[in-house]
Write a protein that holds these residues in place. Structure first.
Motif, PDB file in Angstrom:
ATOM      1  N   LEU A 151       1.531  69.732  -3.553  1.00 20.16           N
ATOM      2  CA  LEU A 151       0.912  68.697  -4.359  1.00 20.16           C
ATOM      3  C   LEU A 151      -0.406  68.253  -3.741  1.00 20.16           C
ATOM      4  N   GLN A 152      -1.219  67.558  -4.529  1.00 18.81           N
ATOM      5  CA  GLN A 152      -2.358  66.841  -3.969  1.00 18.81           C
ATOM      6  C   GLN A 152      -1.828  65.872  -2.916  1.00 18.81           C
ATOM      7  N   LYS A 153      -2.516  65.811  -1.791  1.00 19.64           N
ATOM      8  CA  LYS A 153      -2.034  65.030  -0.655  1.00 19.64           C
ATOM      9  C   LYS A 153      -1.729  63.589  -1.052  1.00 19.64           C
ATOM     10  N   GLU A 154      -2.661  62.933  -1.718  1.00 20.14           N
ATOM     11  CA  GLU A 154      -2.475  61.530  -2.088  1.00 20.14           C
ATOM     12  C   GLU A 154      -1.306  61.354  -3.058  1.00 20.14           C
ATOM     13  N   LEU A 155      -1.101  62.326  -3.941  1.00 23.61           N
ATOM     14  CA  LEU A 155       0.008  62.242  -4.893  1.00 23.61           C
ATOM     15  C   LEU A 155       1.346  62.326  -4.168  1.00 23.61           C
ATOM     16  N   ALA A 156       1.445  63.229  -3.184  1.00 22.49           N
ATOM     17  CA  ALA A 156       2.692  63.358  -2.420  1.00 22.49           C
ATOM     18  C   ALA A 156       3.027  62.048  -1.709  1.00 22.49           C
ATOM     19  N   TYR A 157       2.020  61.425  -1.101  1.00 25.54           N
ATOM     20  CA  TYR A 157       2.260  60.160  -0.407  1.00 25.54           C
ATOM     21  C   TYR A 157       2.546  59.027  -1.397  1.00 25.54           C
ATOM     22  N   GLY A 158       1.880  59.037  -2.540  1.00 20.87           N
ATOM     23  CA  GLY A 158       2.141  58.011  -3.550  1.00 20.87           C
ATOM     24  C   GLY A 158       3.557  58.077  -4.077  1.00 20.87           C
ATOM     25  N   LEU A 159       4.060  59.284  -4.310  1.00 19.57           N
ATOM     26  CA  LEU A 159       5.449  59.445  -4.743  1.00 19.57           C
ATOM     27  C   LEU A 159       6.414  58.917  -3.687  1.00 19.57           C
ATOM     28  N   ALA A 160       6.117  59.201  -2.423  1.00 18.23           N
ATOM     29  CA  ALA A 160       6.997  58.731  -1.339  1.00 18.23           C
ATOM     30  C   ALA A 160       7.013  57.206  -1.262  1.00 18.23           C
ATOM     31  N   ILE A 161       5.848  56.584  -1.436  1.00 17.50           N
ATOM     32  CA  ILE A 161       5.799  55.116  -1.430  1.00 17.50           C
ATOM     33  C   ILE A 161       6.635  54.562  -2.574  1.00 17.50           C
ATOM     34  N   TYR A 162       6.442  55.095  -3.749  1.00 16.74           N
ATOM     35  CA  TYR A 162       7.182  54.614  -4.922  1.00 16.74           C
ATOM     36  C   TYR A 162       8.686  54.792  -4.745  1.00 16.74           C
ATOM     37  N   LEU A 163       9.102  55.987  -4.337  1.00 15.98           N
ATOM     38  CA  LEU A 163      10.535  56.298  -4.235  1.00 15.98           C
ATOM     39  C   LEU A 163      11.207  55.526  -3.101  1.00 15.98           C
ATOM     40  N   ASN A 164      10.463  55.180  -2.068  1.00 16.42           N
ATOM     41  CA  ASN A 164      11.038  54.430  -0.949  1.00 16.42           C
ATOM     42  C   ASN A 164      11.044  52.929  -1.174  1.00 16.42           C
ATOM     43  N   SER A 165      10.565  52.472  -2.308  1.00 15.36           N
ATOM     44  CA  SER A 165      10.516  51.029  -2.553  1.00 15.36           C
ATOM     45  C   SER A 165      11.905  50.494  -2.863  1.00 15.36           C
ATOM     46  N   THR A 166      12.128  49.266  -2.489  1.00 15.35           N
ATOM     47  CA  THR A 166      13.407  48.607  -2.776  1.00 15.35           C
ATOM     48  C   THR A 166      13.625  48.486  -4.275  1.00 15.35           C
ATOM     49  N   ALA A 167      12.553  48.272  -5.035  1.00 13.17           N
ATOM     50  CA  ALA A 167      12.677  48.144  -6.494  1.00 13.17           C
ATOM     51  C   ALA A 167      13.258  49.409  -7.119  1.00 13.17           C
ATOM     52  N   VAL A 168      12.802  50.564  -6.668  1.00 19.31           N
ATOM     53  CA  VAL A 168      13.319  51.831  -7.202  1.00 19.31           C
ATOM     54  C   VAL A 168      14.761  52.045  -6.763  1.00 19.31           C
ATOM     55  N   ASP A 169      15.051  51.731  -5.517  1.00 22.60           N
ATOM     56  CA  ASP A 169      16.422  51.919  -5.027  1.00 22.60           C
ATOM     57  C   ASP A 169      17.400  51.055  -5.808  1.00 22.60           C
ATOM     58  N   GLN A 170      17.029  49.819  -6.075  1.00 21.17           N
ATOM     59  CA  GLN A 170      17.901  48.931  -6.843  1.00 21.17           C
ATOM     60  C   GLN A 170      18.079  49.429  -8.272  1.00 21.17           C
ATOM     61  N   GLN A 171      16.995  49.903  -8.872  1.00 17.28           N
ATOM     62  CA  GLN A 171      17.082  50.421 -10.229  1.00 17.28           C
ATOM     63  C   GLN A 171      17.974  51.654 -10.287  1.00 17.28           C
ATOM     64  N   PHE A 172      17.844  52.528  -9.291  1.00 19.85           N
ATOM     65  CA  PHE A 172      18.639  53.750  -9.250  1.00 19.85           C
ATOM     66  C   PHE A 172      20.125  53.439  -9.130  1.00 19.85           C
ATOM     67  N   ARG A 173      20.474  52.465  -8.322  1.00 17.17           N
ATOM     68  CA  ARG A 173      21.882  52.112  -8.125  1.00 17.17           C
ATOM     69  C   ARG A 173      22.512  51.523  -9.384  1.00 17.17           C
ATOM     70  N   ARG A 174      21.697  51.029 -10.298  1.00 19.31           N
ATOM     71  CA  ARG A 174      22.242  50.441 -11.516  1.00 19.31           C
ATOM     72  C   ARG A 174      22.877  51.487 -12.421  1.00 19.31           C
ATOM     73  N   PHE A 175      22.412  52.721 -12.373  1.00 14.46           N
ATOM     74  CA  PHE A 175      23.004  53.724 -13.252  1.00 14.46           C
ATOM     75  C   PHE A 175      23.640  54.879 -12.500  1.00 14.46           C
ATOM     76  N   ASN A 176      23.592  54.850 -11.190  1.00 15.21           N
ATOM     77  CA  ASN A 176      24.139  55.964 -10.427  1.00 15.21           C
ATOM     78  C   ASN A 176      25.158  55.458  -9.433  1.00 15.21           C
ATOM     79  N   GLY A 177      26.408  55.864  -9.621  1.00 15.28           N
ATOM     80  CA  GLY A 177      27.474  55.465  -8.716  1.00 15.28           C
ATOM     81  C   GLY A 177      27.828  56.526  -7.700  1.00 15.28           C
ATOM     82  N   HIS A 178      27.073  57.624  -7.710  1.00 17.27           N
ATOM     83  CA  HIS A 178      27.318  58.691  -6.751  1.00 17.27           C
ATOM     84  C   HIS A 178      26.662  58.366  -5.413  1.00 17.27           C
TER      85      HIS A 178
END
Length: 451
Positions: free
Chosen positions: A379-406
């Motif tokens: 990927l473009q370097k900045e895009l790879a890091y941007g995805l990592a920032i987004y995915l590592n955020s508490t907001a995303v983790d909380q949203q993911f746990r709402r529909f995923n019980g695995h």
């Protein structure tokens, strides 16, 4: 579970307990009736149990209630009920703790269920679907089942079957898998769900407790469009654990599919246990780097390779046999596929920076990863890091746990998530690359500003 049934005044209760064991659930329901919570005049209790050792106890327990006509049926609930000439008995109530076991594609169970319009992959969802099909209009079902049906493609036909025929009234979630079912070595997140067959879908009550003592039970009521999103073709069932909408839900910035961002998501192609002869503990001539999740850095967004005292190999031979499993060296966002229920984070992402693994032209990415890539290239370097920032955020983790019980994060789950647009992700990555230190606090502050 018995207390989750609404008070009923039907004259004759027709109760179903499929996979009844010794009758613990039926007895709890009947005890509540005898305590005056329901106004039935009589109860016809139908209980299915396949285990010969348990049925005698089941029969004795049901026979101990005056006004109850017990009907204990020996045999397999699916085989006995899922038939082309299916006729609904019109049960008014069902209380279920069904067995958990995968159903093979060509098995007798799968074919029998298909004959009555039920497509599903596990015995527990088959039992619930059959019970829904057998209920009278307004019939009430309470079942304790794994949460795995709430998301993923394999359970989509089951979700559609149930949501078409029943309204969700109440879901109870156990926050700790390890304490709620510690005696049974349960490896899944379980819920108790209450359904009304043929009912109009209204608001849904969500309760939570740490364990089966229910000592810290909390309750919230949510509109149904927070449980199943109107525009979601997958019909994922979310289980919000607070009354407030999450930051991801509230944000208009998070609106893009991975395709709209311009990324692909795949499971890491190197299956280590199948390629043992090709793996090497440390790099040597003729090898290229091989990454496992234990190469993730404990601080920051990068990886540590080859590292020291690793339990997994750090290199793989590059030859005709392995070439098709390797990716060109480049910037990739890697997400760990497995976690434990009690870990702080379900989604953990890191960036593979090609400078961290030397000048190797290729890299091996093990199957324990989900890989964000550009048609199997970096990927473009900045895009790879941007995805990592987004995915590592508490907001995303909380949203993911709402529909995923695995405890597993599948590539399909990540594909169905929404992301900020490409420019926003690149801006996040540019910000990350300017920081001397990346912490959870700094990620969350930046994401709060962005969202």
């Amino acid at each position: 579970m018995a207390n989750m049934f609404p008070v009923s005044s039907v004259d004759t209760c027709r109760l179903l307990d499929a996979g009844a064991g010794v009758g613990a659930l039926s007895c709890a329901f009947l005890d509540r009736w005898k305590a005056g919570d329901h106004c039935f005049q009589q109860v016809e209790a139908t209980a299915y149990e396949i285990d010969d050792r348990l049925r005698a106890h089941l029969t004795d327990h049901l026979a101990g209630y005056a006004g109850v006509t017990p009907n204990v049926i020996a045999g397999d609930y699916i085989e006995l009920t899922a038939k082309p000439d299916f006729d609904s008995p019109g049960y008014t109530h069902a209380i279920l703790n069904p067995p958990y076991k995968k159903i093979n594609t060509g098995s007798a169970h799968r074919l029998a269920l298909r004959s009555v319009g039920i497509e599903t992959v596990n015995l527990y969802s088959a039992f619930v679907a059959l019970a829904v099909a057998q209920m009278a209009p307004g019939g009430q079902i309470v079942a304790i089942i794994p949460r795995s049906f709430c998301n993923g493609p394999y359970y989509k036909p089951f979700r559609e079957f149930v949501l078409k025929r029943a309204a969700i009234r109440h879901i109870h979630l156990f926050n700790s898998r390890s304490t709620a079912f510690k005696d049974d070595e349960v490896l899944q997140e379980n819920i108790i769900i209450s359904l009304e067959c043929g009912g109009d879908q209204k608001d849904v009550t969500i309760t939570t407790s740490t364990d089966d003592s229910f000592s810290d039970i909390a309750s919230h009521v949510h509109p149904f469009n927070r449980i199943v999103f109107e525009a979601d073709p997958e019909r994922f069932i979310h289980v919000p654990t607070s009354a407030e909408e999450g930051a991801i839900e509230r944000s208009s910035v998070v609106c893009c599919s991975p395709e709209e961002v311009g990324v692909k998501i795949s499971t890491g192609p190197v299956v280590g246990f199948r390629m043992r002869s090709q793996l090497r503990e440390m790099p040597e001539p003729g090898t290229v780097p091989l990454l496992y999740p234990n190469h993730f850095s404990s601080n920051g967004l990068g990886i540590v390779w080859p590292g020291e005292s690793r339990k997994k190999p750090s290199a793989i031979l590059r030859n005709d046999e392995t070439e098709k499993w390797l990716y060109p060296n480049g910037f990739y966002c890697l997400v760990r596929r497995f976690s434990s229920k009690e870990e702080k984070r379900r989604i953990v992402a890191r960036v593979l920076d090609p400078n961290e693994i030397g000048d190797s032209p290729m890299v091996g990415l093990e199957n324990y990863f989900n890989v964000f890539h550009d048609k199997k290239k970096g990927l473009q370097k900045e895009l790879a890091y941007g995805l990592a920032i987004y995915l590592n955020s508490t907001a995303v983790d909380q949203q993911f746990r709402r529909f995923n019980g695995h405890t597993q994060v599948n590539a399909t789950d990540l594909k169905l998530m929404k992301y900020p647009d490409r420019d926003t992700l690149i801006n996040l990555g540019s910000w990350a690359l300017q920081q001397n230190e990346i912490t959870q606090e700094s990620i969350d502050m930046k994401m709060e500003e962005t969202l």
